[in-house]
Enzyme design. Structure first.
Site, PDB file in Angstrom:
ATOM      1  CG  LEU A 192      -2.046  -0.997   1.305  1.00 20.13           C
ATOM      2  CD1 LEU A 192      -2.812  -0.847   2.612  1.00 20.13           C
ATOM      3  CD2 LEU A 192      -2.990  -0.831   0.115  1.00 20.13           C
ATOM      4  CG  ASP A 193       0.666   4.011  -3.200  1.00 21.22           C
ATOM      5  OD1 ASP A 193       1.436   3.096  -3.548  1.00 21.22           O
ATOM      6  OD2 ASP A 193      -0.151   4.553  -3.955  1.00 21.22           O
ATOM      7  CE  LYS A 194       6.010   8.531   4.445  1.00 18.25           C
ATOM      8  NZ  LYS A 194       7.212   9.395   4.311  1.00 18.25           N
TER       9      LYS A 194
ATOM     10  CG  HIS B 150       1.859   5.237  -7.276  1.00 14.40           C
ATOM     11  ND1 HIS B 150       1.641   5.220  -5.920  1.00 14.40           N
ATOM     12  CD2 HIS B 150       3.106   5.762  -7.452  1.00 14.40           C
ATOM     13  CE1 HIS B 150       2.700   5.716  -5.293  1.00 14.40           C
ATOM     14  NE2 HIS B 150       3.606   6.036  -6.194  1.00 14.40           N
TER      15      HIS B 150
END
Length: 241
Positions: A104-106, A189
């Protein structure tokens, strides 16, 4: 899983291999209630009980976790400069090799699965499996049927074409919109880039479901728990195991 006693202790992060051998020979270790003195004795990690220096130890080397990832945390095993999701768990989970399933993205929050089962991890991320992931998103601008159709047809994101995805609009206003997106792949993303390709910037992204598992509403951000046997069985079925 059968391994040597000294390797078991090392895998659990209790001590180094040489320290384990010395401690076992000194009689500070008990397995199934009995004193042991041979570091090479075979143990069954998921069944045998371990007492180390008078304290009971959870000896399982195969564990599976549901985590509610907060924003600002990296999905990584370790990073020299930034906090990672592994720091939200007790150190033993890193010691036994419990790793995130995908990323999962930051700044993305929500459901993250971690497992010690490398084969299941690989299968769940395989493009051939088409394991669905569901995200709740808030984006700039008003979403319309035009975006719904674009997601359903698949979007050209330059170096790859995103597979058809389900976009369900919850609220659509001039300033921003709320929506749910279901994708069957997990490129870098991807959800953000799909919205960007249709002219919308993602302001908030939260994963609510991974395959058959839905994020436990009782888990606050940063909270975690181990999967139930039923959840693990459903995840294994999704992985074709």
């Amino acid at each position: 899983m059968k391994i040597r006693l000294d390797r078991w202790m090392t895998a659990l992060g209790l001590c180094s291999r040489s320290e384990a051998k010395n401690l076992i020979r000194k009689g500070t270790v008990r397995v199934n209630g009995k004193n042991v003195s041979n570091p090479a004795d075979a143990v069954e990690t998921e069944q045998d009980t371990l007492l180390f220096q008078g304290n009971p130890v959870d000896g399982r080397l195969f564990r599976h976790v549901m985590l509610n990832k907060p924003a600002g945390i990296l999905t990584a095993a370790r990073d020299p400069k930034q906090p990672t999701v592994m720091e939200l768990l007790p150190p033993v989970y890193a010691s036994i090799g419990c790793m995130p399933v995908g990323r999962l993205d930051k700044d993305t929050t929500g459901l993250l699965i971690l497992t010690c089962d490398g084969e299941m991890n690989h299968r769940l991320l395989s493009p051939a499996r088409h394991v669905d992931k569901v995200y709740e998103a808030r984006v700039t601008g008003r979403l319309t049927e035009k975006e719904v159709l674009a997601f359903a047809e698949g979007l050209d994101l330059h170096e790859f074409t995103a597979r058809p995805a389900l976009l369900e609009i919850g609220r659509a206003e001039e300033g921003d919109s709320l929506a749910r997106v279901t994708v069957s792949e997990g490129k870098f993303h991807q959800v953000k880039r799909m919205f960007a390709a249709t002219g919308h910037e993602v302001l908030m992204l939260h994963r609510s479901r991974f395959g058959p598992l839905t994020l436990d509403p009782a888990l606050s951000e940063g909270g975690w728990r181990e999967l139930t046997e039923q959840e693990l069985g459903a995840l294994r079925a999704a992985a074709g195991m």
